[in-house]
Each structure stands twice: as C-alpha cells, then as structure tokens.
Write a protein that holds these residues in place. Structure first.
Motif, PDB file in Angstrom:
ATOM      1  N   TYR A   1       0.854  -1.188   0.000  1.00  0.00           N
ATOM      2  CA  TYR A   1       0.000   0.000   0.000  1.00  0.00           C
ATOM      3  C   TYR A   1       0.893   1.242   0.000  1.00  0.00           C
ATOM      4  O   TYR A   1       1.619   1.512   0.959  1.00  0.00           O
ATOM      5  CB  TYR A   1      -0.912  -0.017   1.222  1.00  0.00           C
ATOM      6  CG  TYR A   1      -1.881   1.136   1.292  1.00  0.00           C
ATOM      7  CD1 TYR A   1      -2.972   1.208   0.424  1.00  0.00           C
ATOM      8  CD2 TYR A   1      -1.712   2.157   2.227  1.00  0.00           C
ATOM      9  CE1 TYR A   1      -3.865   2.264   0.486  1.00  0.00           C
ATOM     10  CE2 TYR A   1      -2.610   3.212   2.304  1.00  0.00           C
ATOM     11  CZ  TYR A   1      -3.682   3.265   1.431  1.00  0.00           C
ATOM     12  OH  TYR A   1      -4.573   4.312   1.492  1.00  0.00           O
ATOM     13  N   CYS A   2       0.841   2.020  -1.089  1.00  0.00           N
ATOM     14  CA  CYS A   2       1.747   3.159  -1.283  1.00  0.00           C
ATOM     15  C   CYS A   2       0.983   4.474  -1.291  1.00  0.00           C
ATOM     16  O   CYS A   2       0.822   5.109  -2.346  1.00  0.00           O
ATOM     17  CB  CYS A   2       2.528   2.981  -2.581  1.00  0.00           C
ATOM     18  SG  CYS A   2       3.620   1.555  -2.624  1.00  0.00           S
ATOM     19  N   GLU A   3       0.523   4.885  -0.127  1.00  0.00           N
ATOM     20  CA  GLU A   3      -0.191   6.160  -0.042  1.00  0.00           C
ATOM     21  C   GLU A   3       0.628   7.305   0.555  1.00  0.00           C
ATOM     22  O   GLU A   3       0.453   8.460   0.165  1.00  0.00           O
ATOM     23  CB  GLU A   3      -1.494   5.983   0.758  1.00  0.00           C
ATOM     24  CG  GLU A   3      -2.444   7.163   0.593  1.00  0.00           C
ATOM     25  CD  GLU A   3      -2.535   8.025   1.843  1.00  0.00           C
ATOM     26  OE1 GLU A   3      -2.360   9.249   1.709  1.00  0.00           O
ATOM     27  OE2 GLU A   3      -2.777   7.490   2.926  1.00  0.00           O
ATOM     28  N   PRO A   4       1.546   7.082   1.497  1.00  0.00           N
ATOM     29  CA  PRO A   4       2.418   8.180   1.950  1.00  0.00           C
ATOM     30  C   PRO A   4       3.180   8.743   0.747  1.00  0.00           C
ATOM     31  O   PRO A   4       3.569   7.998  -0.157  1.00  0.00           O
ATOM     32  CB  PRO A   4       3.370   7.502   2.941  1.00  0.00           C
ATOM     33  CG  PRO A   4       2.683   6.239   3.339  1.00  0.00           C
ATOM     34  CD  PRO A   4       1.886   5.800   2.157  1.00  0.00           C
ATOM     35  N   HIS A   5       3.401  10.051   0.739  1.00  0.00           N
ATOM     36  CA  HIS A   5       4.076  10.612  -0.420  1.00  0.00           C
ATOM     37  C   HIS A   5       4.833  11.895  -0.083  1.00  0.00           C
ATOM     38  O   HIS A   5       4.474  12.641   0.830  1.00  0.00           O
ATOM     39  CB  HIS A   5       3.083  10.895  -1.558  1.00  0.00           C
ATOM     40  CG  HIS A   5       1.901  11.725  -1.168  1.00  0.00           C
ATOM     41  ND1 HIS A   5       0.815  11.214  -0.487  1.00  0.00           N
ATOM     42  CD2 HIS A   5       1.634  13.046  -1.361  1.00  0.00           C
ATOM     43  CE1 HIS A   5      -0.082  12.170  -0.283  1.00  0.00           C
ATOM     44  NE2 HIS A   5       0.403  13.296  -0.797  1.00  0.00           N
ATOM     45  N   LEU A   6       5.900  12.095  -0.853  1.00  0.00           N
ATOM     46  CA  LEU A   6       6.647  13.350  -0.845  1.00  0.00           C
ATOM     47  C   LEU A   6       6.072  14.249  -1.929  1.00  0.00           C
ATOM     48  O   LEU A   6       5.682  13.775  -2.996  1.00  0.00           O
ATOM     49  CB  LEU A   6       8.133  13.097  -1.112  1.00  0.00           C
ATOM     50  CG  LEU A   6       8.844  12.091  -0.203  1.00  0.00           C
ATOM     51  CD1 LEU A   6      10.319  11.986  -0.597  1.00  0.00           C
ATOM     52  CD2 LEU A   6       8.712  12.470   1.265  1.00  0.00           C
ATOM     53  N   LYS A   7       6.052  15.538  -1.652  1.00  0.00           N
ATOM     54  CA  LYS A   7       5.414  16.479  -2.573  1.00  0.00           C
ATOM     55  C   LYS A   7       6.438  17.454  -3.157  1.00  0.00           C
ATOM     56  O   LYS A   7       7.285  17.985  -2.448  1.00  0.00           O
ATOM     57  CB  LYS A   7       4.346  17.294  -1.841  1.00  0.00           C
ATOM     58  CG  LYS A   7       3.207  16.466  -1.263  1.00  0.00           C
ATOM     59  CD  LYS A   7       2.196  17.365  -0.549  1.00  0.00           C
ATOM     60  CE  LYS A   7       1.034  16.567   0.031  1.00  0.00           C
ATOM     61  NZ  LYS A   7       0.041  17.451   0.694  1.00  0.00           N
ATOM     62  N   MET A   8       6.318  17.675  -4.474  1.00  0.00           N
ATOM     63  CA  MET A   8       7.054  18.725  -5.169  1.00  0.00           C
ATOM     64  C   MET A   8       6.046  19.755  -5.647  1.00  0.00           C
ATOM     65  O   MET A   8       5.051  19.399  -6.283  1.00  0.00           O
ATOM     66  CB  MET A   8       7.824  18.140  -6.359  1.00  0.00           C
ATOM     67  CG  MET A   8       8.968  17.231  -5.974  1.00  0.00           C
ATOM     68  SD  MET A   8       9.704  16.383  -7.404  1.00  0.00           S
ATOM     69  CE  MET A   8       8.878  14.783  -7.304  1.00  0.00           C
ATOM     70  N   TYR A   9       6.318  21.019  -5.366  1.00  0.00           N
ATOM     71  CA  TYR A   9       5.405  22.081  -5.774  1.00  0.00           C
ATOM     72  C   TYR A   9       5.915  22.870  -6.981  1.00  0.00           C
ATOM     73  O   TYR A   9       5.208  23.758  -7.484  1.00  0.00           O
ATOM     74  CB  TYR A   9       5.179  23.057  -4.618  1.00  0.00           C
ATOM     75  CG  TYR A   9       4.426  22.452  -3.449  1.00  0.00           C
ATOM     76  CD1 TYR A   9       3.406  21.529  -3.641  1.00  0.00           C
ATOM     77  CD2 TYR A   9       4.741  22.818  -2.138  1.00  0.00           C
ATOM     78  CE1 TYR A   9       2.715  20.986  -2.575  1.00  0.00           C
ATOM     79  CE2 TYR A   9       4.047  22.274  -1.057  1.00  0.00           C
ATOM     80  CZ  TYR A   9       3.042  21.362  -1.285  1.00  0.00           C
ATOM     81  OH  TYR A   9       2.352  20.824  -0.210  1.00  0.00           O
ATOM     82  N   ALA A  10       7.142  22.595  -7.409  1.00  0.00           N
ATOM     83  CA  ALA A  10       7.725  23.321  -8.534  1.00  0.00           C
ATOM     84  C   ALA A  10       8.590  22.364  -9.340  1.00  0.00           C
ATOM     85  O   ALA A  10       8.965  21.294  -8.870  1.00  0.00           O
ATOM     86  CB  ALA A  10       8.545  24.504  -8.039  1.00  0.00           C
ATOM     87  N   ASP A  11       8.917  22.772 -10.571  1.00  0.00           N
ATOM     88  CA  ASP A  11       9.787  21.940 -11.406  1.00  0.00           C
ATOM     89  C   ASP A  11      11.247  22.332 -11.175  1.00  0.00           C
ATOM     90  O   ASP A  11      11.564  23.140 -10.291  1.00  0.00           O
ATOM     91  CB  ASP A  11       9.387  22.042 -12.874  1.00  0.00           C
ATOM     92  CG  ASP A  11       9.482  23.463 -13.422  1.00  0.00           C
ATOM     93  OD1 ASP A  11      10.174  24.312 -12.809  1.00  0.00           O
ATOM     94  OD2 ASP A  11       8.869  23.737 -14.467  1.00  0.00           O
ATOM     95  N   ASP A  12      12.136  21.788 -11.985  1.00  0.00           N
ATOM     96  CA  ASP A  12      13.571  21.991 -11.772  1.00  0.00           C
ATOM     97  C   ASP A  12      14.021  23.432 -11.957  1.00  0.00           C
ATOM     98  O   ASP A  12      15.034  23.844 -11.384  1.00  0.00           O
ATOM     99  CB  ASP A  12      14.380  21.093 -12.711  1.00  0.00           C
ATOM    100  CG  ASP A  12      14.382  19.640 -12.280  1.00  0.00           C
ATOM    101  OD1 ASP A  12      13.999  19.362 -11.131  1.00  0.00           O
ATOM    102  OD2 ASP A  12      14.775  18.775 -13.094  1.00  0.00           O
ATOM    103  N   VAL A  13      13.307  24.202 -12.767  1.00  0.00           N
ATOM    104  CA  VAL A  13      13.716  25.593 -13.002  1.00  0.00           C
ATOM    105  C   VAL A  13      12.940  26.567 -12.130  1.00  0.00           C
ATOM    106  O   VAL A  13      13.064  27.789 -12.294  1.00  0.00           O
ATOM    107  CB  VAL A  13      13.582  25.966 -14.492  1.00  0.00           C
ATOM    108  CG1 VAL A  13      14.541  25.144 -15.330  1.00  0.00           C
ATOM    109  CG2 VAL A  13      12.157  25.807 -14.983  1.00  0.00           C
TER     110      VAL A  13
END
Length: 293
Positions: free
Chosen positions: A251-263
């Motif tokens: 079960y893979c519900e915990p997650h890390l979040k990215m709010y922007a791209d590489d630039v």
C-alpha cells in the motif's frame, strides 16, 4: 552513461593535517568505492602514473614511494595493495594536469568525467572532483542522472544502481514517471536520495507515528512537503514481483510532494508515493512517481 574516472598524482596528495590512521581510513574507503563502482561496466578508471609515486601522502613528507619501498610500515597491507592494484584495474592515461582539467569539462548524455581525490583540491575544478568514498561516487553519479535522465526506462534502470534501498515499481516505465521526468528529473533524484539514504534510518529512531514523522522528515532534508492520510483507497495498492514468481502487495499512499519543477516554475506538482514502512524495515517500496494520483 559511462563515467570516466581519473587517478593522478593529485588524487592522494596529503592535506597537511590528517594522521596516518585518518589517511589509511580514507584509502580503505577509496578501495570500497572502487569495488562498488566496478560492479557496473559503465565506470571506467584511468591512471596517470607520471610523478605518482613522488606524491606526498603522509606527514613528514612521506611519499607513496616511501610507503611502498621502505621497511617502515606506515600503512597497512590493504592500503599498500590498493596502490599496486591501480596498475591492474585502470587504463593508462597520459594527459597532463592542464589537459586533464580541460578534458573534465567534456560531457553529454553518453559520458561524463571526474577526478578521484581523497581530499578536495583547490586547484582542480570542484564540480568534477569525486570525493573517493561510496557516498562521493553516488553523489557524482546521481548528479548526472538528474542532469541527463534519458527516458523513463533508462532512468529506472539506472536508479537500481544508485538507490539500492528502494524498490521502484516497474509500471512507472510505461505510465507514471514520464509525466514529470523531463521537467522534474533533478528534484526526483534529490527526493529519491533523501528516501534512500535517510528515511528508514530516521523513522526507526523517531518517537512518534508516520503521520508525525513525514513533515519533520521533509523539513529536515529541504523537501517541499510530505503527507499521509491513511485513506485505504485501492488506487494506492501495488503488486511487486519478488522473484521466483512470488509477489507482495504493498500500500503506497504516503508521499513526498514537489510544488515546482527543476527551473522553479510554481504549481508544477510532482509526487513520490511509497509504502507504509515498519520501523526496522530495510527496503522502501516506491509505487508511483507522477504528477498526482
């Protein structure tokens, strides 16, 4: 991508402060790094033995030649054998120091170059110095994976070498990862590095549950955010192949979040979903790398 890794007289030069024991520790870590890198055929070692034995490696101006030739045992046998083995494991290199510095700048999606050093050298380009430990080699290889990620299949195959504590689901090759790989590759590498190197160890020593741990973890390692709501939604279930026809449902519900791209473009979201680990686990299962589930 093939990494061309160079060893020269500057690689082992004494930093003016280490004890013999500290130098020997670094040499043994160097040997571990070489052994790890040589597991993969895309690491090639080159050795310029010009002036190499005249390199001062210990205090009191003791050179590599002194260590190898005198009866005074300043270093252990493993360290001495490392120097001797360089002639066997490395291709011969005749580049001068100035030529080597210029050559280090050459790179593309098929090759990169680095110089192996025990200690950072002021007169060599910092961006191409590989501190000669397993961690230093991983940092170097991960940097170029983020810079030249290729396609999803290539990225995930390479990830198996540099994130050995993670098991990333194969379905990311065909569906999920390609949504954000080209726009978030550097950030994905940074996030996977934090997961691989620190997550399970930090969680095992954390006093509290996973919901409390995730924001602390993301803050500690400079990630945008992390969360776990425990929804028990079937879309988070993944079946991982363990080999010999055996599978495990995770079960893979915990997650890390990215709010922007590489630039740095805002509102360019990415997520890395992984399993709910038990304290003491040694493997973390990554189910999805995508925009959002």
């Amino acid at each position: 991508m093939i990494a061309h890794l160079y060893i020269c007289d500057q690689s082992f030069v004494y930093n003016g402060q280490d004890s013999d024991c500290e130098v020997e520790r670094k040499l043994l870590e160097f040997k571990l790094m070489v052994n790890r890198a040589k597991l993969y055929r895309d690491n090639e070692f080159y050795f310029n033995n010009n002036q190499f034995t005249n390199t001062v490696i210990l205090s009191n101006k003791v050179t590599i030649a002194d260590v190898l030739n005198t009866g005074e045992r300043r270093l252990g046998r493993d360290s001495m054998n490392l120097f001797l083995s360089l002639f066997k494991i490395c291709k011969k290199c005749t580049l001068s120091k100035n030529e080597l510095v210029e050559y280090l700048e050459l790179e593309d999606e098929t090759q990169c170059n680095g110089i192996l050093v025990l200690n950072e050298q002021d007169d060599l380009p910092k961006s191409h110095q590989v501190i000669s430990t397993v961690k230093g080699w991983l940092t170097f290889r991960r940097f170029y994976l983020g810079k030249y990620p290729g396609n999803a299949t290539y990225f995930l195959e390479e990830s198996k070498k540099y994130f050995t504590e993670l098991r990333i689901h194969e379905h990311n090759k065909d569906k999920y990862l390609k949504e954000i790989l080209l726009t978030h590759s550097r950030r994905i590498v940074a996030y996977l590095s934090a997961l691989n190197d620190n997550f399970l160890l930090d969680y095992t020593s954390f006093i509290g549950d996973l919901i409390q741990f995730l924001p602390a973890f993301s803050a500690k390692y400079g990630l945008d955010d992390a969360s776990f709501e425990g929804k028990k939604d079937s879309k988070f279930k993944c079946s991982f192949l363990l080999g010999e026809g055996k599978t495990i449902e995770v079960y893979c519900e915990p997650h890390l979040k990215m709010y922007a791209d590489d630039v740095g473009n805002k509102n360019q979201h990415g997520r890395i979903y992984f399993n709910v680990p038990r304290k003491g686990d040694e493997i973390l299962y990554v189910g999805f790398i995508c925009r959002h589930l």
